[in-house]
Write an enzyme that holds these catalytic residues in place. Structure first.
Site, mmCIF file in Angstrom:
data_model
loop_
_atom_site.group_PDB
_atom_site.id
_atom_site.type_symbol
_atom_site.label_atom_id
_atom_site.label_comp_id
_atom_site.label_asym_id
_atom_site.label_seq_id
_atom_site.Cartn_x
_atom_site.Cartn_y
_atom_site.Cartn_z
ATOM 1 N N LYS A 58 5.427 3.592 7.934
ATOM 2 C CA LYS A 58 4.609 4.037 8.527
ATOM 3 C C LYS A 58 2.774 3.630 8.523
ATOM 4 O O LYS A 58 2.312 3.694 9.473
ATOM 5 C CB LYS A 58 3.991 5.200 6.714
ATOM 6 C CG LYS A 58 2.885 6.304 7.062
ATOM 7 C CD LYS A 58 2.595 7.608 5.577
ATOM 8 C CE LYS A 58 3.797 7.924 5.142
ATOM 9 N NZ LYS A 58 4.125 8.960 4.248
ATOM 10 N N GLN A 118 7.365 4.090 3.824
ATOM 11 C CA GLN A 118 5.863 3.409 3.651
ATOM 12 C C GLN A 118 5.672 2.390 4.654
ATOM 13 O O GLN A 118 4.739 2.120 5.600
ATOM 14 C CB GLN A 118 5.635 3.681 2.584
ATOM 15 C CG GLN A 118 4.291 3.762 2.665
ATOM 16 C CD GLN A 118 3.428 4.534 2.016
ATOM 17 O OE1 GLN A 118 3.687 5.607 1.761
ATOM 18 N NE2 GLN A 118 2.259 4.918 2.860
ATOM 19 N N GLY A 164 -2.834 8.577 -4.321
ATOM 20 C CA GLY A 164 -2.505 9.658 -5.081
ATOM 21 C C GLY A 164 -1.304 9.364 -4.293
ATOM 22 O O GLY A 164 -0.481 9.150 -3.437
ATOM 23 N N ASP A 165 -0.279 11.307 -4.437
ATOM 24 C CA ASP A 165 0.718 11.906 -4.204
ATOM 25 C C ASP A 165 1.537 13.260 -5.145
ATOM 26 O O ASP A 165 -0.372 13.280 -5.406
ATOM 27 C CB ASP A 165 1.993 10.961 -4.304
ATOM 28 C CG ASP A 165 3.080 11.335 -2.858
ATOM 29 O OD1 ASP A 165 2.885 11.408 -1.808
ATOM 30 O OD2 ASP A 165 4.194 11.730 -4.235
ATOM 31 N N ASN A 217 -2.488 19.344 -2.186
ATOM 32 C CA ASN A 217 -3.685 17.983 -0.710
ATOM 33 C C ASN A 217 -3.349 18.654 0.289
ATOM 34 O O ASN A 217 -4.106 18.809 0.994
ATOM 35 C CB ASN A 217 -4.183 16.688 -2.378
ATOM 36 C CG ASN A 217 -4.598 16.128 -0.804
ATOM 37 O OD1 ASN A 217 -4.018 15.497 0.404
ATOM 38 N ND2 ASN A 217 -5.903 16.360 -1.038
ATOM 39 N N LYS A 232 0.569 -1.433 -0.377
ATOM 40 C CA LYS A 232 -0.029 0.034 -0.330
ATOM 41 C C LYS A 232 0.644 1.048 0.181
ATOM 42 O O LYS A 232 1.421 1.095 0.369
ATOM 43 C CB LYS A 232 -1.162 0.173 1.507
ATOM 44 C CG LYS A 232 -1.703 1.277 1.487
ATOM 45 C CD LYS A 232 -3.100 0.765 0.747
ATOM 46 C CE LYS A 232 -4.365 1.616 0.972
ATOM 47 N NZ LYS A 232 -3.795 2.853 -0.409
ATOM 48 N N LYS A 255 5.233 2.237 -2.934
ATOM 49 C CA LYS A 255 5.018 3.102 -3.698
ATOM 50 C C LYS A 255 5.218 3.210 -4.935
ATOM 51 O O LYS A 255 5.681 1.821 -5.628
ATOM 52 C CB LYS A 255 5.945 4.083 -2.868
ATOM 53 C CG LYS A 255 5.858 5.637 -3.140
ATOM 54 C CD LYS A 255 5.093 5.940 -2.377
ATOM 55 C CE LYS A 255 4.585 7.388 -2.826
ATOM 56 N NZ LYS A 255 3.665 8.077 -1.818
ATOM 57 N N THR A 265 -4.438 13.910 5.120
ATOM 58 C CA THR A 265 -2.660 13.818 5.634
ATOM 59 C C THR A 265 -3.502 15.233 6.570
ATOM 60 O O THR A 265 -2.608 15.325 7.566
ATOM 61 C CB THR A 265 -2.343 13.294 3.973
ATOM 62 O OG1 THR A 265 -2.758 13.193 3.531
ATOM 63 C CG2 THR A 265 -0.610 13.304 4.465
HETATM 64 P P1 NDP Z 1 0.639 17.869 -5.091
HETATM 65 O O1 NDP Z 1 1.379 17.292 -5.762
HETATM 66 O O2 NDP Z 1 -1.277 17.884 -4.693
HETATM 67 O O3 NDP Z 1 1.226 19.151 -3.748
HETATM 68 C C1 NDP Z 1 2.152 19.007 -3.872
HETATM 69 C C2 NDP Z 1 2.702 20.653 -3.475
HETATM 70 O O4 NDP Z 1 3.811 20.596 -2.873
HETATM 71 C C3 NDP Z 1 2.332 21.992 -4.413
HETATM 72 O O5 NDP Z 1 2.645 23.357 -3.360
HETATM 73 C C4 NDP Z 1 4.193 21.724 -5.093
HETATM 74 O O6 NDP Z 1 4.579 23.242 -5.839
HETATM 75 C C5 NDP Z 1 4.936 21.849 -4.015
HETATM 76 N N1 NDP Z 1 6.376 21.254 -4.897
HETATM 77 C C6 NDP Z 1 6.003 19.658 -5.345
HETATM 78 N N2 NDP Z 1 7.354 19.147 -5.274
HETATM 79 C C7 NDP Z 1 8.024 20.677 -5.380
HETATM 80 C C8 NDP Z 1 9.594 20.774 -5.043
HETATM 81 N N3 NDP Z 1 10.981 20.327 -5.979
HETATM 82 N N4 NDP Z 1 9.642 22.320 -5.004
HETATM 83 C C9 NDP Z 1 8.938 23.090 -3.612
HETATM 84 N N5 NDP Z 1 7.424 22.321 -4.185
HETATM 85 C C10 NDP Z 1 7.317 20.738 -4.233
HETATM 86 O O7 NDP Z 1 0.698 16.411 -3.382
HETATM 87 P P2 NDP Z 1 0.774 16.025 -2.225
HETATM 88 O O8 NDP Z 1 -0.067 17.289 -1.164
HETATM 89 O O9 NDP Z 1 -0.485 15.294 -1.821
HETATM 90 O O10 NDP Z 1 1.615 15.910 -1.490
HETATM 91 C C11 NDP Z 1 2.910 16.848 -0.351
HETATM 92 C C12 NDP Z 1 3.884 15.523 0.053
HETATM 93 O O11 NDP Z 1 3.190 15.221 0.830
HETATM 94 C C13 NDP Z 1 4.685 15.154 -0.696
HETATM 95 O O12 NDP Z 1 5.871 14.937 0.324
HETATM 96 C C14 NDP Z 1 3.974 13.540 -0.556
HETATM 97 O O13 NDP Z 1 4.764 12.823 -0.598
HETATM 98 C C15 NDP Z 1 3.508 13.740 0.641
HETATM 99 N N6 NDP Z 1 2.205 13.325 1.890
HETATM 100 C C16 NDP Z 1 1.354 13.199 0.967
HETATM 101 C C17 NDP Z 1 -0.283 12.099 0.849
HETATM 102 C C18 NDP Z 1 -1.222 12.414 0.201
HETATM 103 O O14 NDP Z 1 -2.607 11.729 0.500
HETATM 104 N N7 NDP Z 1 -1.582 13.066 -0.680
HETATM 105 C C19 NDP Z 1 -0.319 10.930 1.834
HETATM 106 C C20 NDP Z 1 1.570 11.203 2.801
HETATM 107 C C21 NDP Z 1 2.558 12.320 2.634
HETATM 108 P P3 NDP Z 1 4.063 23.112 -7.733
HETATM 109 O O15 NDP Z 1 2.621 22.487 -7.755
HETATM 110 O O16 NDP Z 1 4.804 24.495 -7.900
HETATM 111 O O17 NDP Z 1 4.500 21.262 -8.072
#
Ligand code: NDP
Length: 448
Positions: free
Chosen positions: A117, A114, A168-169, A243, A93, A129, A212
């Site tokens: 976690k 993961q 998703g991620d 997200n 997962k 992943k 999250t």
């Molecule tokens: P989204 O794609 O919804 O959002 C990602 C955000 O981070 C955007 O604002 C993006 O900006 C920014 N970002 C991405 N890459 C970079 C970078 N290289 N430098 C600076 N900013 C960056 O992703 P999520 O919100 O889902 O995920 C965010 C984090 O949370 C990740 O590390 C993910 O692994 C982790 N996570 C997510 C979960 C989930 O349920 N969604 C669960 C557990 C962990 P821009 O639009 O400019 O790319």
């Protein structure tokens, strides 16, 4: 990194030799191995069973070609990944990430984290992943759909509701999950809960979208309680505007905090009156625009280029929720100097090892990602439960389950930190508590 035990060091040396140049992966493994030294000392049978050697090696790594046609009819080729890391506790997962930076090191670091976690959630889920170096930014809806279909045409041979359940991620939200679910169903002729984060009309769970971010704030609330304080009246900085960041903002605000800064990969916004979440949601979730557009609608707000600058904004609580290694040692020192007392990782491994050291040394309550952001996968587990029972639970029911899980994770991590001689160190605590359950399951299941 300071691993002292010759046995643990030799395991790490083998990992380095086998995975040259995979910096993020080696960073994640090194941190966990360092935390596990006292565990191996207390449980010599783990060494005899080669447990560390097995847990650092993925059970299966799948890398595949993803060819698709863009809107001009030109063939594009991306690379797809799925790492099925550990199935001791349940079906693999873990999410799928679509971002141009995706490579084997990033997917392996995420898959490795993961495992622990998922174990911390208390639900029966193994660790995995996946993702692709596909960049959804600037693509049309049809291009995203064709890519998702091409990706799933290959991936569908390797996954299933009782085998491996992606979610998703970064770059993969409800739209992408929907397209991939449609293709899985068509190719496999199976309607099953093979993905989580699905739309609410076809098996998705309420609260999964928020989980999250909400979970990260619930975890932070526990850290604040341990310091005999709360979110009430605190200034909060949340990096990212995806997200996780959006729903971390929502819950922190509901609990009385004021979120004054958010970012994307280009820069950050600062609004001393508190960032208006409705504007951010519309810009990012509906219009898919850049965060800098915010200042056109909120005159008192400022935009600055460069996302790392967000850590210079004074705050008491920081929730890094964008991406790995976005907060380094210098940024951590600035946060401490400006009075930050709690940091919880909404993203996976957003703090560099140097930053973590600064936080721990300066008595900042620090919630590592594998504990603090486990609410997403926990609610995915709850979505799997509902799918198995052909049921849909209400928002308050799922939210309460999520809240309870986050409190339990905090208690388990802080209990293990205490038991193994580093009270308050939730990095060690989360690594140890997550590992112990996996280790016991692997011991019972023999050498497989
Ligand atoms: P989204 O794609 O919804 O959002 C990602 C955000 O981070 C955007 O604002 C993006 O900006 C920014 N970002 C991405 N890459 C970079 C970078 N290289 N430098 C600076 N900013 C960056 O992703 P999520 O919100 O889902 O995920 C965010 C984090 O949370 C990740 O590390 C993910 O692994 C982790 N996570 C997510 C979960 C989930 O349920 N969604 C669960 C557990 C962990 P821009 O639009 O400019 O790319």
């Amino acid at each position: 990194m300071a691993i002292k035990s010759p046995y643990v060091q030799s395991v790490f040396e083998t990992v380095k030799k086998r995975n040259p140049g995979e910096l993020e992966f080696l960073q994640a493994v090194g941190e966990v191995l360092e935390s596990l030294e006292p565990v191996v000392e207390k449980n010599p049978e783990f060494k005899d069973a080669g447990l560390l050697e097995r847990v650092v090696e993925p059970e299966r790594q799948i890398i595949f070609r993803v060819p698709w046609l863009d809107d001009s009819g030109k063939t594009q080729v991306n690379r797809g990944f799925r790492i099925q890391y550990n199935s001791a506790l349940g079906p693999y997962k873990g999410g799928l990430r679509f971002h141009p930076s995706v490579n084997i090191s990033i997917i392996k670091f995420l898959g490795f984290e993961q495992i622990f976690k998922n174990s911390l959630t208390g639900l029966m889920m193994g660790g995995g992943k996946g993702g692709s170096d596909f960049d959804p930014k600037g693509k049309s809806d049809n291009e995203v759909m064709r890519f998702c279909q091409a990706f799933m045409t290959e991936l569908c041979r390797h996954i299933g509701a009782d085998t491996d359940v992606p979610a998703g991620d970064i770059g993969v939200g409800g739209r992408e999950v929907g397209y991939m679910f449609g293709q899985y169903k068509k190719v496999r002729n199976l309607w099953e809960g093979v993905l989580t984060g699905k739309g609410l009309t076809f098996g998705g769970s309420l609260v999964r979208t928020e989980a999250t971010g909400y979970g990260c704030v619930y975890f932070t609330e526990e850290m604040l309680k341990a310091r005999k304080t709360s979110f009430e009246g605190k200034t909060v900085v949340v990096s990212g505007s995806g997200n996780v960041a959006i729903y971390a903002h929502e819950k922190a605000t509901q609990l009385g905090g004021k979120v004054v800064a958010m970012s994307d990969s280009n820069g950050y916004i600062y609004d001393k009156n508190g960032i208006n979440l409705d504007t951010v949601k519309r810009l990012k979730e509906i219009e898919r625009k850049r965060i800098k557009e915010y200042v056109n609608e909120h005159k008192g707000a400022e935009y600055k280029d460069g996302c790392a600058g967000i850590w210079t904004v004074p705050c008491e609580v920081a929730l890094p929720s964008a991406t790995q290694n976005e907060l380094d040692g210098k940024a951590a020192e600035t946060l401490v100097k400006n009075g930050c007392i709690a940091v919880a990782e909404g993203a996976n491994m957003p703090s560099t090892p140097e930053a973590v050291e600064v936080f721990l040394k300066n008595n900042v309550s620090f919630g590592p990602g594998k504990a603090a952001n486990a609410g997403g996968v926990a609610t995915s587990g709850i979505e799997m439960q509902q799918n198995s029972q052909r049921e849909s639970w209400t928002f308050p029911v799922v939210d309460e389950k999520l809240h309870t899980i986050m409190v339990n994770i905090h208690d388990a991590a802080s209990g293990a930190a205490e038991e193994y001689g580093t009270p308050g160190n939730l990095v060690n605590g989360a690594n140890i508590a997550g590992f112990m359950k996996v280790a016991r399951a692997m011991m019972s299941q023999g050498v497989v």
